[in-house]
Design an enzyme around this catalytic site. Structure first.
Site, PDB file in Angstrom:
ATOM      1  N   HIS A   1      -8.023   2.998  -3.747  1.00 19.78           N
ATOM      2  CA  HIS A   1      -8.953   3.317  -2.669  1.00 19.78           C
ATOM      3  C   HIS A   1      -9.886   4.429  -3.145  1.00 19.78           C
ATOM      4  CE1 HIS A   1      -6.195   1.780   0.811  1.00 19.78           C
ATOM      5  NE2 HIS A   1      -5.972   1.118  -0.307  1.00 19.78           N
TER       6      HIS A   1
ATOM      7  N   GLU B   1       0.844  -1.197   0.000  1.00 20.48           N
ATOM      8  CA  GLU B   1       0.000   0.000   0.000  1.00 20.48           C
ATOM      9  C   GLU B   1       0.878   1.244   0.000  1.00 20.48           C
ATOM     10  OE1 GLU B   1      -3.518   0.205   2.614  1.00 20.48           O
ATOM     11  OE2 GLU B   1      -2.567   1.994   3.470  1.00 20.48           O
TER      12      GLU B   1
END
Length: 612
Positions: A80, A20
């Site tokens: 996201h 991430e």
């Protein structure tokens, strides 16, 4: 490729892993992150995820970064996407932009308002919860092809009052709406996570669950992020860290070993098929963890990996003073695993030749600014969690006048309330050493939001100002930051110009993006640096134009968010919106780090003191 298909076709002899990243707030940080991702791509992650910024340039950076990782590096990318505080139609625009960039995977998040009685209203009425976003994507023909994942919170959600069973019901609703995978918030209590997974599966949720793993970087960042995320911290971990918290290198090494232990348990006892690394845009610890697990073809120490693999249930304990980290019950394990510390990192060329080159940009993150060139520059807020919880709103009350705001900042300085919108933690011991000066500014209506004292060669293990590994010395220039009216800024500028003598630099910025400064174009002020055995000088905090403007943009957005939690046209909202549009954020640095009083003497004493 869709993540679910990628997982189904995965046939390596070890569990998969994903990384991430968040978009840095400066251009050079963004460019250097691309270099970092290209190096980490050598480790062959199954996918990467890119966190979301809900407005303006931050949103564009998220889209650009996600598109580049998908196209330029050929890595399956998960973008996201939060659906609150988004103007109506922005969700559609973001999803279309993702499709144009070849992105096929979305992690659907809400972006949370505070709990309880609130005046927060979803900007786009279609979306109040993440489940609304999942339903919308999967039911809209234009977007239904996206593979949608959702978040889960094994330690509980910080901004909801629901108990664990209620949270699992929320999770099931998102899966029933069409979510194909789950990525969890970071955690450190493996026993609790495995228990939680059992309850989730018993509820009939069968999609892949990918646990979020965040290797410890520094003690202070660990405390900040676990509080922000509501993470449950096992007693043994707090005890261990207490004994090494003043040695950043030992904390970092401990974090690598702890992550290896956790992952071994998750993938053996829990039969978890893969893990998700919250990198914070840092590379060394993640690289060491993967190599320690022997999940890469690089030349990791085989003895260490074999021992680690054979002892998934070992417990890490803190060292005695001046000793190495210990993992019991096998002393041989520690002896071999400790060699991971000296394993050569992935080759790093960027920035070589500078005092603070790329290899040390974020070795020991310290301070809000860091180095603006660092890929880790900024203040990552995991999954866009709300920065203003309901409890804090109760503590700050209902400010209707400038005096009310002054009192909020003073109450914080006096430890009567633990936070302000700009300071999510109680006043640090370091700030307490200059409390009387900061208090004087605040009483004058110059609301302080950042400061540090001058330090001249303190031991790096000093409990108040120390950082980095032991055996070093740290230095700091005094600086202070506050919000003022333009007429006060003009007084400050006049005194710096006429009486600063070249020792005082400043930056000032407003909501409109204007910047006023006496720093030459391209000038950089290192305000925190350290000298350590066997290492180059490390400059861990730098103030220059690009980083200041990035911080100013964030600071003015905090005023906007604070205002949004009061009713439209209320005195509170009008006050806070007025502050945001009329005040300037000012940062002042005094270069004489040998004198602990130089900055404050300049502000308060001599001819024409700025504050009496």
């Amino acid at each position: 490729m869709k993540l679910l298909d990628k997982i189904a076709s995965y046939h390596e002899d070890h569990p998969f892993y994903t990384f991430e990243f968040f978009p840095p707030k400066t251009e050079q940080g963004f460019e250097n992150l691309l270099d970092r991702i290209s190096r980490l791509a050598i480790l062959k992650p199954l996918a990467v995820s890119i966190t979301w910024g809900a407005g303006g340039s931050t949103m564009e950076r998220s889209l650009d970064l996600a598109g580049l990782t998908q196209k330029e590096f050929g890595i399956v990318t998960i973008m996201h996407l939060t659906c609150t505080n988004m103007l109506q139609g922005t969700v559609d625009s973001a999803l279309r932009a993702a499709k144009e960039r070849g992105i096929e995977n979305i992690l659907a998040l809400r972006g949370d308002p505070p709990r309880g009685e609130e005046y927060w209203i979803p900007t786009d009425p279609r979306f109040s919860h993440a489940v609304d976003l999942v339903k919308y994507i999967k039911s809209t023909p234009e977007f239904s092809d996206f593979c949608v994942g959702v978040a889960a919170y094994p330690d509980g959600h910080t901004d909801r009052d629901a108990d664990e069973d209620g949270e699992i019901e929320h999770l099931k609703a998102k899966v029933d709406a069409g979510a194909s995978f789950i990525i969890t918030q970071l955690f450190y209590d493996v026993d609790n996570f495995l228990r939680w997974v059992g309850k989730v599966r018993a509820k009939g949720i069968q999609v892949p669950i990918i646990p979020g793993i965040m290797p410890l970087q520094t003690y202070s960042s660990f405390l900040r992020l676990t509080k922000l995320c509501g993470t449950r911290v096992p007693d043994f971990l707090l005890k261990d860290l207490e004994q090494i918290k003043h040695d950043d290198q030992k904390v970092k090494d401990y974090g690598v070993k702890l992550a290896i232990q956790m992952i071994r348990r998750l993938t053996t006892e829990g039969r978890i098929p893969g893990v998700h690394f919250c990198t914070l845009n840092l590379e060394k610890s993640v690289q060491r963890v993967i190599e320690g697990l022997q999940w890469t073809n690089s030349s990791s120490p085989k003895v260490a990996n074999k021992l680690i693999a054979e002892t998934p249930g070992t417990i890490i304990h803190a060292p005695q003073p001046d000793s190495d980290l210990i993992i019991s019950p096998h002393s041989a394990l520690d002896s071999a695993a400790s060699k991971l510390t000296n394993h050569p990192p992935i080759d790093i060329d960027a920035g070589k030749g500078e005092v603070n080159n790329a290899a040390t940009w974020d070795e020991f993150p310290n301070g809000r600014f860091g180095d603006f060139k660092s890929p880790a520059y900024g203040d990552p807020n995991p999954w866009n969690s709300s920065v203003i919880p309901h409890q804090s709103l109760q503590e700050w009350g209902h400010p209707k006048t400038f005096n009310d705001l002054t009192n909020i900042f003073l109450r914080y300085l006096h430890s009567e309330i633990p936070t302000t919108p700009f300071s999510p933690f109680p006043l640090s011991p370091e700030s307490l050493t200059i409390l009387s000066y900061v208090e004087k500014l605040t009483k004058n209506g110059w609301w302080t939001v950042g400061s540090q004292p001058a330090v001249n060669g303190a031991d790096s293990s000093d409990e108040v100002v120390g950082w980095g590994p032991t055996g070093g010395y740290v230095y700091q220039k005094s600086f202070v930051e506050f919000f003022v009216e333009e007429q006060d800024l003009e007084k400050i500028e006049t005194k710096i110009r006429e009486r600063g003598g070249g020792w005082v630099d400043y930056f000032a910025g407003n909501l409109q993006g204007e910047c006023r400064t006496n720093v030459p174009e391209g000038g950089r002020n290192a305000v925190t640096w350290g000298v350590f055995p066997g290492q180059e000088i490390a400059q861990s905090t730098i103030i220059e134009k690009e980083s200041f403007l990035a911080w100013a943009d964030e600071a003015f957005s905090i005023w906007a968010e604070w205002a949004s939690y009061y009713p439209p046209k209320s005195p509170e909202r009008e006050l806070l919106d007025g502050v945001r549009t009329k005040r300037w954020l000012v940062s002042i640095v005094h270069h004489d780090f040998r004198s602990k009083d130089a900055l404050w003497t300049f502000l308060f004493d001599g001819e024409d003191p700025l504050v009496k």
